[in-house]
Structures are given as structure tokens and as C-alpha cells.
Design an enzyme around this catalytic site. Structure first.
Site, PDB file in Angstrom:
ATOM      1  NE  ARG A  55      -2.894  -0.810  -1.962  1.00  0.00           N
ATOM      2  CZ  ARG A  55      -1.742  -1.111  -1.294  1.00  0.00           C
ATOM      3  NH1 ARG A  55      -1.928  -1.037  -0.020  1.00  0.00           N
ATOM      4  NH2 ARG A  55      -0.670  -1.079  -1.979  1.00  0.00           N
ATOM      5  NE  ARG A  69       9.490  -1.325  -0.123  1.00  0.00           N
ATOM      6  CZ  ARG A  69       8.091  -0.757   0.262  1.00  0.00           C
ATOM      7  NH1 ARG A  69       8.253   0.196   0.892  1.00  0.00           N
ATOM      8  NH2 ARG A  69       7.130  -1.053  -0.578  1.00  0.00           N
ATOM      9  NE  ARG A 122       0.023   2.468  -4.367  1.00  0.00           N
ATOM     10  CZ  ARG A 122       0.792   1.932  -3.290  1.00  0.00           C
ATOM     11  NH1 ARG A 122       0.360   2.081  -2.041  1.00  0.00           N
ATOM     12  NH2 ARG A 122       1.955   1.239  -3.243  1.00  0.00           N
ATOM     13  CE  LYS A 134       4.538  -2.858   4.197  1.00  0.00           C
ATOM     14  NZ  LYS A 134       4.118  -3.551   3.166  1.00  0.00           N
ATOM     15  NE  ARG A 192       4.029  -2.520  -5.005  1.00  0.00           N
ATOM     16  CZ  ARG A 192       2.752  -2.186  -4.861  1.00  0.00           C
ATOM     17  NH1 ARG A 192       1.745  -2.373  -5.684  1.00  0.00           N
ATOM     18  NH2 ARG A 192       2.678  -1.964  -3.607  1.00  0.00           N
TER      19      ARG A 192
HETATM   20  P1  AMP Z   1       4.722   1.288  -0.410  1.00  0.00           P
HETATM   21  O1  AMP Z   1       3.544   2.375  -0.494  1.00  0.00           O
HETATM   22  O2  AMP Z   1       5.373   0.876   0.693  1.00  0.00           O
HETATM   23  O3  AMP Z   1       4.101   0.139  -1.343  1.00  0.00           O
HETATM   24  O4  AMP Z   1       5.712   1.715  -1.477  1.00  0.00           O
HETATM   25  C1  AMP Z   1       5.265   1.901  -2.741  1.00  0.00           C
HETATM   26  C2  AMP Z   1       6.602   2.145  -3.627  1.00  0.00           C
HETATM   27  O5  AMP Z   1       7.496   3.424  -3.067  1.00  0.00           O
HETATM   28  C3  AMP Z   1       7.622   0.904  -3.661  1.00  0.00           C
HETATM   29  O6  AMP Z   1       7.123  -0.010  -4.609  1.00  0.00           O
HETATM   30  C4  AMP Z   1       8.978   1.849  -3.784  1.00  0.00           C
HETATM   31  O7  AMP Z   1       9.152   2.192  -5.328  1.00  0.00           O
HETATM   32  C5  AMP Z   1       8.795   3.093  -3.090  1.00  0.00           C
HETATM   33  N1  AMP Z   1       9.291   2.934  -1.757  1.00  0.00           N
HETATM   34  C6  AMP Z   1       8.549   3.051  -0.586  1.00  0.00           C
HETATM   35  N2  AMP Z   1       9.317   2.907   0.637  1.00  0.00           N
HETATM   36  C7  AMP Z   1      10.541   2.537   0.131  1.00  0.00           C
HETATM   37  C8  AMP Z   1      11.742   2.457   0.562  1.00  0.00           C
HETATM   38  N3  AMP Z   1      11.922   2.345   1.951  1.00  0.00           N
HETATM   39  N4  AMP Z   1      12.856   2.150  -0.276  1.00  0.00           N
HETATM   40  C9  AMP Z   1      12.817   2.039  -1.408  1.00  0.00           C
HETATM   41  N5  AMP Z   1      11.551   2.444  -2.221  1.00  0.00           N
HETATM   42  C10 AMP Z   1      10.427   2.647  -1.427  1.00  0.00           C
END
Ligand code: AMP
Length: 190
Positions: A128, A89, A134, A14, A146
């Protein structure tokens, strides 16, 4: 306005595809994951609260991410459109997004959902993690959590957008440019 939800499990690509789309279609990229990592880096109270959950691979509460998106929309009144990456989400987030956008006289144009098998996701995320550092990309059981969160709470949103005739599913495996091409074809047909 062109407002796209770029959807898919963690590691689907994404972020990579968003970066290509923002240039091509002159859109504002809103990644809740990036915004949250910015809060952590800045050492804010919100970042501190989010970090504990993110490091485990759990979702951050709806209220926090909806508030973040709401202020980003307010801060970009002249945008040509937005790419929502990693948001919504949950069902509550999807409903809130519709309400926020309709309050601004606009709506989601399409959900572009990238399809990638679990084994490939795990491989990409571990790779990654070596570079990004991370915490949530480094450990297989956190990655599994996740993916689990995605399957339980997030994947059902495809039905939400399908009911509005806005869902397109795209194969997320292949070269970055091939996938970008497929996304462009869908967007250009909107
Ligand atoms: P991402 O970078 O999108 O993979 O997000 C990393 C982490 O941020 C996720 O595993 C969640 O802990 C948190 N996170 C990101 N976006 C959301 C969202 N829309 N709702 C809830 N948690 C989020």
C-alpha cells in the site's frame, strides 16, 4: 441505529471493508486516521501535532481523537448509524465512545474484528505504501511499531466488547468479496 466498530491491526482491511459496508447499510464512515490525514493536509495545528506521532507509528493522544469523534457525531444527527474504523484504539477511547453514544440514546451494536497474521499485514502495508505514499506504510520498523501499539493498547479492547457480548471475530484473509460476505452475515444476524 446500527453502530459498528470495524476492528483489527493496521493492514487488516478495515478501510476497504468499511467502504463496502457504508453503501450496503447506509452508514457514516468515521475513520480517525482519515480525519487526521485531512487535518495534516489542511495544515491545521492539530494536524501538525498529530503528524509527528503518526509518522513514527505512535498513537495520537486520546483527548484529540475523542474530541474529533465527538464533533463528527454531533455533525451527523440524522445518521442511520456509524462505522468506527481505527477508533477506539485504547481503553479510554472505548469508554468515551460508550459515554458519547449513550448520551445520544444509542450504543455500539457490534465489534467486527478482522484477524490477519503479522507477516501478511507487513506485506500488505508495504504494498500500500508504494501507492499511498504514506510515510507510516513505507518503513518496516514503523510498521512494526504500529503493530506493537495495536498489540499492547488496542487488541485488549476485544475483551471490553466481549464482556458486552458484542465481539465477532472474522478471518480477514481471502477475497474482498468473501470477507465482505462474512461481515454481512454477522451484521444481518444482529
Ligand atoms: P490508521 O489510518 O487507522 O492506520 O491510522 C494512522 C495513524 O493515525 C495511527 O498510526 C495513529 O498514529 C493515528 N491514529 C488513528 N486513529 C487513532 C486513534 N483512534 N487513536 C490514536 N491514534 C490514532
Amino acid at each position: 441505529m446500527l453502530n459498528l466498530v470495524l476492528f483489527g491491526p493496521p493492514g487488516a482491511g478495515k478501510g476497504t471493508q468499511s467502504n463496502l459496508l457504508i453503501d450496503k447499510y447506509n452508514l457514516v464512515h468515521l475513520s480517525t486516521g482519515d480525519i487526521l490525514r485531512g487535518e495534516i493536509a489542511a495544515g491545521t495545528a492539530l494536524g501538525l501535532e498529530a503528524k509527528t506521532l503518526m509518522d513514527k507509528g505512535d498513537l495520537v493522544p486520546d483527548k484529540i481523537v475523542i474530541g474529533m469523534i465527538s464533533s463528527k457525531l454531533d455533525n451527523n444527527p440524522t445518521a442511520n448509524g456509524f462505522i468506527f474504523d481505527g477508533f477506539p484504539r485504547t481503553a479510554a477511547q472505548a469508554t468515551a465512545l460508550d459515554t458519547l453514544l449513550s448520551g445520544k440514546g444509542t450504543a455500539i451494536s457490534a465489534m467486527l474484528s478482522l484477524k490477519v497474521e503479522d507477516a501478511e499485514l507487513i506485506k500488505r502495508l508495504l504494498e500500500r505504501g508504494k501507492e499511498s505514499g504514506r510515510a507510516d506504510d513505507k518503513n518496516e520498523s514503523i510498521i512494526a511499531n504500529r503493530i506493537n501499539e495495536y498489540n499492547n493498547k488496542t487488541a485488549p479492547l476485544k475483551e471490553f466488547y466481549a464482556a458486552q457480548n458484542k465481539l465477532s471475530e472474522i478471518e480477514g484473509v481471502g477475497s474482498i468479496t468473501d470477507i465482505a460476505q462474512k461481515l454481512n452475515t454477522v451484521i444481518d444476524s444482529l
